[in-house]
Design an enzyme around this catalytic site. Structure first.
Site, short mmCIF file in Angstrom:
data_model
loop_
_atom_site.label_atom_id
_atom_site.label_comp_id
_atom_site.label_asym_id
_atom_site.label_seq_id
_atom_site.Cartn_x
_atom_site.Cartn_y
_atom_site.Cartn_z
N LEU A 167 0.79 -1.23 0.00
CA LEU A 167 -0.18 0.16 0.08
C LEU A 167 0.86 1.41 -0.15
O LEU A 167 0.55 2.43 -0.60
CB LEU A 167 -0.92 -0.05 1.26
CG LEU A 167 -1.85 1.13 1.59
CD1 LEU A 167 -2.67 1.55 0.09
CD2 LEU A 167 -2.69 0.96 2.51
N ALA A 196 -5.38 2.18 7.78
CA ALA A 196 -5.03 1.00 8.22
C ALA A 196 -6.10 0.33 9.07
O ALA A 196 -6.93 -0.24 8.22
CB ALA A 196 -3.77 1.19 9.29
N ARG A 197 -6.00 0.32 10.32
CA ARG A 197 -7.11 0.00 11.11
C ARG A 197 -7.44 0.73 12.39
O ARG A 197 -6.45 1.37 12.68
CB ARG A 197 -6.83 -1.72 11.63
CG ARG A 197 -6.80 -2.73 10.79
CD ARG A 197 -8.31 -2.88 10.05
NE ARG A 197 -8.23 -4.35 9.20
CZ ARG A 197 -7.99 -4.22 8.07
NH1 ARG A 197 -7.79 -3.08 7.27
NH2 ARG A 197 -7.99 -5.14 7.41
N ASP A 245 -10.77 6.42 7.41
CA ASP A 245 -11.64 5.17 6.61
C ASP A 245 -12.01 4.35 7.71
O ASP A 245 -12.82 3.43 7.47
CB ASP A 245 -10.88 4.75 5.53
CG ASP A 245 -11.98 3.73 4.77
OD1 ASP A 245 -12.76 4.20 4.64
OD2 ASP A 245 -11.55 2.50 4.45
N GLU A 247 -15.91 0.48 15.55
CA GLU A 247 -16.33 0.44 14.33
C GLU A 247 -17.46 -0.56 14.04
O GLU A 247 -17.38 -1.76 14.48
CB GLU A 247 -15.13 0.12 13.38
CG GLU A 247 -15.56 0.41 11.92
CD GLU A 247 -14.41 0.13 10.80
OE1 GLU A 247 -14.46 -0.92 10.01
OE2 GLU A 247 -13.40 0.82 10.84
N HIS A 269 -15.00 2.66 6.18
CA HIS A 269 -14.08 1.46 5.93
C HIS A 269 -14.59 1.18 4.45
O HIS A 269 -14.97 0.03 4.21
CB HIS A 269 -14.44 0.28 6.84
CG HIS A 269 -13.22 -0.52 7.13
ND1 HIS A 269 -12.98 -1.20 8.09
CD2 HIS A 269 -12.28 -0.87 6.12
CE1 HIS A 269 -12.02 -2.05 7.83
NE2 HIS A 269 -11.60 -1.81 6.62
N VAL A 270 -14.44 1.91 3.29
CA VAL A 270 -14.77 1.80 2.05
C VAL A 270 -13.61 1.99 1.27
O VAL A 270 -13.69 1.75 0.00
CB VAL A 270 -15.76 2.43 1.49
CG1 VAL A 270 -17.16 2.25 2.38
CG2 VAL A 270 -15.44 3.90 1.75
#
Length: 304
Positions: A145, A219-220, A243, A248, A267-268
């Site tokens: 990434l 990332a997360r 994102d 979440e 988260h898309v």
């Protein structure tokens, strides 16, 4: 010898049917496994699977490889049985997520959300904006990434400096991060979620960023200390594009919803047309290598 592979959808059946020496078999999460599962040596879990992956392992006596459709493996690390390999889908979603990060930065710098609000209100809100041109971006994470982002952002006349766990040609080392943070307009976080990276972006990390800088988390959610970030956004010192969040999805009363200076999506980043086809192209390559007796390229070692 034929390698039996359990796949969660018809696309997987179609793609893996073209791999020599492979027999793809369809299964459904939460249902009885097909009889062929007794011979299955490879399991492909459903993309963003929500069920506990361990429910399958006891019913797959010949399992040797878990091949993911996602680049993130945090839900599987430490859960696969001893002796079973774990391989990610690195290379499938990096381009889409890098595209999201660039789009988020363009939206913030060119003030697109404000212009769209003005359109809804029927106001001609002419004003000067910032630009992505000339910006210096620090990319924390030097995997697929990070590489994809650098390749895509440089044509915008911006520069990207990658930071990896260890320094190498074209990549700065993680030990340099504290000194680097204050020198960049943007800090993009694209690390995997591990014990080491959970809470990496804490109050001290954010305090080192220069005034007016933008934090981008692709990332997360747990990589970022949410309370520390909210405090910086409310103060107006930093801006952010997220994102992913922690928790979440966000509950309705969460302060991130109303935090100023925030561009937020649910988260898309990797959820776009063709994501499944791109993922199965990587899966097919990994499974083909495994069927030939070679190790997959995207094997997880330890926490990554």
């Amino acid at each position: 010898m034929t390698l039996t592979v359990l796949v969660p959808d018809e696309l997987g059946i179609h793609v893996l049917a073209g791999v020599e020496g492979v027999r793809p078999v369809l299964y459904a999460a939460g249902e009885d496994l097909p009889p062929e599962a007794a011979d299955a040596e490879v399991l492909v879990p459903k993309f963003l699977q929500s069920t506990d992956p361990r429910e399958f392992f006891g019913r797959l006596p010949k399992l040797r490889l878990v091949q993911l459709l996602s680049a993130g493996a945090e839900r599987f690390i430490g859960t696969v049985p001893d002796g079973v390999l774990l391989s990610t889908c690195r290379g499938a979603h990096g381009g889409s997520t890098a595209e999201w990060a660039i789009g988020a930065l363009l939206a913030i710098y060119r003030d697109f959300p404000a212009f769209d609000r003005a359109r809804v209100d029927r106001r001609w809100d002419y004003h000067l904006t910032d630009t992505l041109q000339g910006k210096e971006i620090l990319v924390v994470g030097a995997g697929d990434l990070g590489d994809q982002f650098r390749r895509r952002v440089e044509p915008f006349d911006a520069t990207a400096t990658l930071v990896g766990r260890t320094a190498r040609d074209g990549v700065r080392g993680l030990d340099e991060l504290p000194e680097l943070l204050g020198s960049y307009d943007v800090v993009l976080v694209v690390v995997p979620l591990t014990d080491e990276t959970t809470g990496m972006v804490d109050a001290k990390f954010l305090a080192r960023m220069r005034d007016g800088a933008i934090l981008v988390n692709a990332a997360r959610g747990p990589v970022v200390d949410t309370d520390a970030l909210v405090a910086e956004l409310v103060s107006g010192r930093l801006r952010a594009a997220l994102d992913v969040t922690e928790p979440e999805p966000l509950p309705e009363d969460h302060p991130l919803w109303s935090a100023p200076g925030l561009f937020l999506t649910p988260h898309v980043a990797g959820s776009c047309c063709g994501h499944a086809e791109r993922a199965y192209a990587v899966v097919a390559s990994e499974v083909e290598r495994f069927a030939r007796g070679e190790q997959p390229r995207n094997l997880v070692h330890g926490d990554y």
